[in-house]
Design a protein around this motif. Structure first.
Motif, mmCIF file in Angstrom:
data_model
loop_
_atom_site.group_PDB
_atom_site.id
_atom_site.type_symbol
_atom_site.label_atom_id
_atom_site.label_comp_id
_atom_site.label_asym_id
_atom_site.label_seq_id
_atom_site.Cartn_x
_atom_site.Cartn_y
_atom_site.Cartn_z
ATOM 1 N N ALA A 106 0.828 -1.208 0.000
ATOM 2 C CA ALA A 106 0.000 0.000 0.000
ATOM 3 C C ALA A 106 0.864 1.261 0.000
ATOM 4 N N ILE A 107 1.895 1.283 0.846
ATOM 5 C CA ILE A 107 2.728 2.485 0.933
ATOM 6 C C ILE A 107 3.464 2.740 -0.382
ATOM 7 N N ILE A 108 3.900 1.686 -1.041
ATOM 8 C CA ILE A 108 4.558 1.869 -2.343
ATOM 9 C C ILE A 108 3.575 2.459 -3.351
ATOM 10 N N LEU A 109 2.355 1.913 -3.381
ATOM 11 C CA LEU A 109 1.340 2.413 -4.311
ATOM 12 C C LEU A 109 0.991 3.863 -4.028
ATOM 13 N N TYR A 110 0.793 4.199 -2.748
ATOM 14 C CA TYR A 110 0.431 5.573 -2.390
ATOM 15 C C TYR A 110 1.562 6.541 -2.728
ATOM 16 N N SER A 111 2.806 6.091 -2.566
ATOM 17 C CA SER A 111 3.946 6.942 -2.895
ATOM 18 C C SER A 111 3.964 7.263 -4.384
ATOM 19 N N MET A 112 3.662 6.268 -5.219
ATOM 20 C CA MET A 112 3.611 6.492 -6.664
ATOM 21 C C MET A 112 2.522 7.501 -7.029
ATOM 22 N N CYS A 113 1.374 7.376 -6.371
ATOM 23 C CA CYS A 113 0.284 8.333 -6.626
ATOM 24 C C CYS A 113 0.703 9.749 -6.226
ATOM 25 N N CYS A 114 1.406 9.859 -5.091
ATOM 26 C CA CYS A 114 1.857 11.178 -4.628
ATOM 27 C C CYS A 114 2.810 11.819 -5.627
ATOM 28 N N VAL A 115 3.721 11.032 -6.176
ATOM 29 C CA VAL A 115 4.687 11.576 -7.129
ATOM 30 C C VAL A 115 3.969 12.138 -8.354
ATOM 31 N N VAL A 116 2.979 11.412 -8.867
ATOM 32 C CA VAL A 116 2.219 11.888 -10.021
ATOM 33 C C VAL A 116 1.526 13.217 -9.707
ATOM 34 N N ALA A 159 -2.628 19.137 -4.531
ATOM 35 C CA ALA A 159 -2.006 19.137 -3.202
ATOM 36 C C ALA A 159 -2.897 18.444 -2.178
ATOM 37 N N CYS A 160 -4.200 18.661 -2.282
ATOM 38 C CA CYS A 160 -5.137 18.022 -1.352
ATOM 39 C C CYS A 160 -5.116 16.501 -1.515
ATOM 40 N N PHE A 161 -4.982 16.038 -2.749
ATOM 41 C CA PHE A 161 -4.933 14.595 -2.977
ATOM 42 C C PHE A 161 -3.597 13.997 -2.546
ATOM 43 N N VAL A 162 -2.526 14.776 -2.589
ATOM 44 C CA VAL A 162 -1.260 14.309 -2.015
ATOM 45 C C VAL A 162 -1.456 14.031 -0.524
ATOM 46 N N GLY A 163 -2.128 14.954 0.160
ATOM 47 C CA GLY A 163 -2.440 14.732 1.576
ATOM 48 C C GLY A 163 -3.260 13.470 1.784
ATOM 49 N N PHE A 164 -4.190 13.203 0.872
ATOM 50 C CA PHE A 164 -5.045 12.016 0.958
ATOM 51 C C PHE A 164 -4.209 10.731 0.953
ATOM 52 N N PHE A 165 -3.223 10.658 0.075
ATOM 53 C CA PHE A 165 -2.421 9.439 -0.034
ATOM 54 C C PHE A 165 -1.309 9.363 1.015
ATOM 55 N N LEU A 166 -0.905 10.497 1.569
ATOM 56 C CA LEU A 166 0.077 10.478 2.656
ATOM 57 C C LEU A 166 -0.561 10.058 3.983
ATOM 58 N N GLY A 167 -1.857 10.290 4.121
ATOM 59 C CA GLY A 167 -2.540 10.076 5.392
ATOM 60 C C GLY A 167 -2.330 8.733 6.058
ATOM 61 N N PRO A 168 -2.500 7.605 5.356
ATOM 62 C CA PRO A 168 -2.430 6.298 6.029
ATOM 63 C C PRO A 168 -1.019 5.855 6.413
ATOM 64 N N MET A 169 0.010 6.539 5.950
ATOM 65 C CA MET A 169 1.366 5.993 6.077
ATOM 66 C C MET A 169 1.874 5.940 7.514
ATOM 67 N N TYR A 170 1.637 6.994 8.291
ATOM 68 C CA TYR A 170 2.130 6.983 9.672
ATOM 69 C C TYR A 170 1.471 5.867 10.482
ATOM 70 N N PRO A 171 0.147 5.695 10.413
ATOM 71 C CA PRO A 171 -0.481 4.610 11.161
ATOM 72 C C PRO A 171 0.049 3.228 10.789
ATOM 73 N N ILE A 172 0.276 3.030 9.502
ATOM 74 C CA ILE A 172 0.812 1.743 9.070
ATOM 75 C C ILE A 172 2.187 1.510 9.692
ATOM 76 N N ALA A 173 3.028 2.539 9.695
ATOM 77 C CA ALA A 173 4.374 2.411 10.264
ATOM 78 C C ALA A 173 4.323 2.169 11.767
ATOM 79 N N ALA A 174 3.410 2.849 12.466
ATOM 80 C CA ALA A 174 3.300 2.666 13.914
ATOM 81 C C ALA A 174 2.847 1.246 14.254
ATOM 82 N N ASN A 175 1.887 0.721 13.526
ATOM 83 C CA ASN A 175 1.445 -0.650 13.752
ATOM 84 C C ASN A 175 2.552 -1.654 13.436
#
Length: 447
Positions: free
Chosen positions: A333-343, A361-377
């Motif tokens: 998921a994080i790899i996919l979201y990172s690719m979306c952010c770059v685009v 910019a708002c959609f970049v925030g959308f795809f960055l959102g889940p990353m911290y929770p995933i890393a914490a878990n």
């Protein structure tokens, strides 16, 4: 400061290792056995009494509040930055000292946490952090000379770092609903991010712009009272026990002090570096997007609301992408979201449209959102329980340095080349983040 964790289904079988003294081996093991994984904490049978469940819920809500204020603090800067620059008559590089001061504060707090927690305990350390944050807002509300104003960010950084460490460590040690609660805890951070720009944008256009920090002061005082009332300066074990949670297992004999253990943990440092880059990307975007829209795309004072849009995407992504995370797996998921952010960052950079840049910019925030929770878990899964408070504290506190250091570096570069350089910087950070994720350990800790 910058700042919901996503639930991840547990695979029926995992590869685990036995008796490795150094978790540096997490990602390269020579001996492994196949064993059935233990049930996820979210599916554990709950045998607590109604009163214990109520106390546990109250404790969790109380811990969500400092995370909300952390988000509030981070969400304030972007909208106020142009006004601060005007009032104090400073260039990009000087106004970026705000981020440097906060960075040093976070670093100080993350180290201080490893020494203070074993001596003061959970409740007192949490209370100390809330007091320091309150003191910082007292300084800033008066709009003092610029050096004193910047000092407020340093003090606030220490306070936020201490509270982040204790809140993450507490939730990471829960037996019941730990994964869900970790996600909700960081969603509270996102809620603060979302709300703050609506308030700070209004104050940025008023003569008494610094009175925004009086609002922050009032919220911080409520946090001091709440932590004192709920936790009463008690230890971690006492607070967990009151909620019907098991006590934290002590560290094995001969492991050394908490600081030494955390510093030797390979998993802790890799995840912390990932969080540094992640939060740096988030706050670089949210902290500079308003100034970028005004200076590069010709926006007006109301551009401050774009920060709210970025944070709205940030919060929405943490909830809306839960099913996607479960479907494809958090590693992918994080790899996919990172690719979306770059685009999307390419669109912000190359498409000469105010509206287009704002929406992207708002959609970049959308795809960055889940990353911290995933890393914490992921940290909860791969680290031993006796290290969770110290390691999660280090990850949260030291990781927060990224939310200050990387925006500062962006300001330094922009001072020489112009703020049009921001989108390429974001692209580089996003790619680095994806590469770091590929080396984060993935083998669950087993006793």
């Amino acid at each position: 400061m910058l700042t919901s964790e996503i639930e991840c289904p547990v695979a029926p079988e995992v590869i685990s290792e036995k008796s490795f003294p150094d978790d540096r081996q997490d990602s390269k093991r020579s001996v492994a056995v196949i064993e059935t994984s233990s049930p996820d904490s979210d599916s554990t049978t709950d045998s607590r009494t109604s009163r214990q469940k109520y106390i546990s819920l109250l404790q969790f809500v109380a811990l969500c509040w400092p995370l909300t204020l952390n988000g509030w603090n981070d969400g304030t800067t972007g909208a106020l930055l142009p006004r601060i620059q005007t009032v104090y008559e400073v260039k990009y590089i000087i106004v970026s000292l705000i981020f440097v001061s906060a960075c040093v504060g976070f670093m100080t707090g993350s180290v201080l946490n490893l020494y203070v927690t074993p001596r003061l305990g959970f409740g007192k350390t949490l209370f100390l952090g809330s007091i320091l944050q309150t003191a910082a807002y007292c300084i800033q509300a008066a709009a003092p000379p610029y050096p004193a104003f910047v000092l407020g960010y340093y003090i606030c950084g220490i306070g936020i770092s201490l509270q982040d460490a204790q809140a993450n460590g507490f939730v990471g040690n829960l037996k019941y609903d730990a994964v869900s609660k970790m996600g909700l805890l960081h969603s509270a951070y996102g809620l603060g991010l979302l709300i703050a720009p609506f308030v700070s944008t209004q104050f940025a256009q008023l003569p008494r712009w610094s009175f925004h920090f009086l609002v922050s002061l009032g919220l911080s005082l409520s946090n001091v009272a709440l932590q004192l009332a709920v936790f009463r300066l008690r230890s971690l074990d006492d607070c967990l026990g009151a909620g019907g949670e098991p006590h934290v297992a002590p560290a094995p004999v001969g492991k050394g002090g908490l600081f030494r253990q955390v510093m030797k943990s390979y998993s802790t440092h890799i995840i912390a570096i990932f969080i540094i880059v992640h939060l740096g990307t988030c706050v670089t975007l949210s902290g500079w997007i308003v100034t970028y829209i005004i200076d590069v795309r010709g926006g007006g004072p109301s551009a401050g609301y774009i920060s709210a849009g970025v944070f709205g995407g940030f919060v929405l992504g943490r909830f809306a992408l839960i099913k996607v995370n479960q479907k494809i797996g958090e590693r992918y998921a994080i790899i996919l979201y990172s690719m979306c952010c770059v685009v999307l960052e390419i669109i912000v950079w190359r498409v000469p449209s105010l509206v287009g840049s704002a929406v992207a910019a708002c959609f970049v925030g959308f795809f960055l959102g889940p990353m911290y929770p995933i890393a914490a878990n992921q940290a909860v899964r791969v680290l031993p329980p006796y290290l969770l408070t110290g390691s999660l504290g280090w990850i949260a506190g030291f990781g927060q340095t990224g939310s200050a250091l990387l925006p500062f570096m962006t300001g330094v570069i922009a001072n020489k080349t112009g703020l049009g350089v921001m989108p390429p910087i974001l692209m580089g950070l996003t790619i680095l983040m994806a590469l770091l994720w590929t080396i984060v350990p993935n083998t669950p800790y087993t006793t």
